[in-house]
Design an enzyme around this catalytic site. Sequence first.
Site, short mmCIF file in Angstrom:
data_model
loop_
_atom_site.label_atom_id
_atom_site.label_comp_id
_atom_site.label_asym_id
_atom_site.label_seq_id
_atom_site.Cartn_x
_atom_site.Cartn_y
_atom_site.Cartn_z
N VAL A 11 1.54 -3.65 3.92
CA VAL A 11 1.06 -4.93 4.50
C VAL A 11 2.31 -5.68 4.03
CG1 VAL A 11 -1.35 -5.45 5.09
CG2 VAL A 11 -0.03 -6.13 2.41
N LYS A 70 0.43 3.85 -3.04
CA LYS A 70 -1.17 4.50 -3.19
C LYS A 70 -0.45 5.97 -3.50
CE LYS A 70 -4.10 0.52 -0.85
NZ LYS A 70 -4.38 0.00 -0.02
N TYR A 100 -3.38 -2.15 -10.76
CA TYR A 100 -3.35 -1.86 -8.91
C TYR A 100 -2.22 -2.94 -8.23
CZ TYR A 100 -4.85 -2.66 -3.91
OH TYR A 100 -5.31 -2.39 -2.96
N SER A 147 0.83 -1.04 -0.22
CA SER A 147 -0.13 0.43 0.00
C SER A 147 0.56 1.23 0.20
CB SER A 147 -1.22 0.22 1.15
OG SER A 147 -2.00 -0.75 0.99
N TYR A 163 -5.14 4.04 7.92
CA TYR A 163 -6.30 2.86 8.41
C TYR A 163 -6.53 3.78 9.22
CZ TYR A 163 -4.10 1.20 4.64
OH TYR A 163 -3.18 1.06 3.33
O1 DON Z 1 -4.96 -5.59 -1.92
C1 DON Z 1 -3.95 -5.27 -1.02
O2 DON Z 1 -4.79 -6.18 -0.30
C2 DON Z 1 -2.50 -5.47 -0.80
N1 DON Z 1 -2.31 -5.22 -1.88
C3 DON Z 1 -2.26 -3.98 0.13
C4 DON Z 1 -2.76 -4.07 1.64
C5 DON Z 1 -2.06 -2.85 2.06
O3 DON Z 1 -0.50 -3.24 1.71
C6 DON Z 1 -2.30 -2.39 3.20
N2 DON Z 1 -1.98 -1.77 4.22
N3 DON Z 1 -1.49 -1.98 5.40
#
Ligand code: DON
Length: 306
Positions: free
Chosen positions: A256, A64, A186, A61, A238
């Site tokens: 993550v 993003k 994405y 993320s 978040y």
């Molecule tokens: O779409 C997802 O769930 C993951 N590619 C990214 C989520 C993420 O990194 C949330 N951050 N803490």
Amino acid sequence: MQDMLQAILDQVRPLLSQGQVAQYIPALAEVDPHQLGIAICSLDGQLHCAGDARTPFSIQSISKVFSLVQAISHSGEEIWTRLGYEPSGQAFNSLVQLEVEKGRPRNPFINAGALVICDINQSRYATPALSMRDFVRHLCGNPRIVSDAVVAESEYQHRARNAAMAYLMQAFGNFHNEVDAVLRSYFHHCALSMSCVDVARGFAFLANSGYCPHSGAQILSPRQAQQVNAIMATSGLYDEAGNFAYRVGLPGKSGVGGGIVAVVPGRYSICVWSPALNASGNSLAGMRVLELLSERITGSVFSAVP
Ligand code: DON
């Protein structure tokens, strides 16, 4: 500085066994949780590193922010007709608000918001994945940065929740491109493989009023850079954004893969990485490293300049 960073990592190391690596993306579940690194890019051109600072990890993320910056740089304020910049107070992949709020995501850092931003970029670029990769290479001054195809494919195979969000937004008229194509872009962005050094260098422009010291390019206006930092401070972690503001007090963005990037406006960009996560999906040891760093070195944006 070097000794201080090493001392902070040594102090935090016992926490490495407490978190859990992301399980819902099988390719990430295999990462060794006993890794910990930090890189600090100072605006006077110095780089300070400790631990596994040069080991590439999945930025997830953190990407993003790069997508948002791309969208702002070509579409400016217009993007806010499609999504908001309010904190969600919900998990990054929650669908609950999206239905109630008629397909308009709260902010660009929850998954739904990032998907809308990717949809905006999909309409703009002929090859969105390559445009992003090249943009990130330019920001970091590292032409070897690549997206990990195994991680991207693993995410695609487990795409149900992200696909559900995209289709829900399509049903509300807030998604314009083919869902599968946008999901592919994405996941490609999330699977970019970068070290703490790369990420810290890539975020230097946000500490520097939008000006990238490595490429010599004005990426965003000073006002836009300040606005991106504000969204990071309020939504970057978040449902833990409040905790992060309380303990660290810097604009930040987590992923993550276990990376957390933080910005000290006018001074530093920082990236810490440790793969084991807490219950909110943020690096458990990384949070503690940044807390100690803010106490001992950087200060918080909520305190007087140290
Ligand atoms: O779409 C997802 O769930 C993951 N590619 C990214 C989520 C993420 O990194 C949330 N951050 N803490």
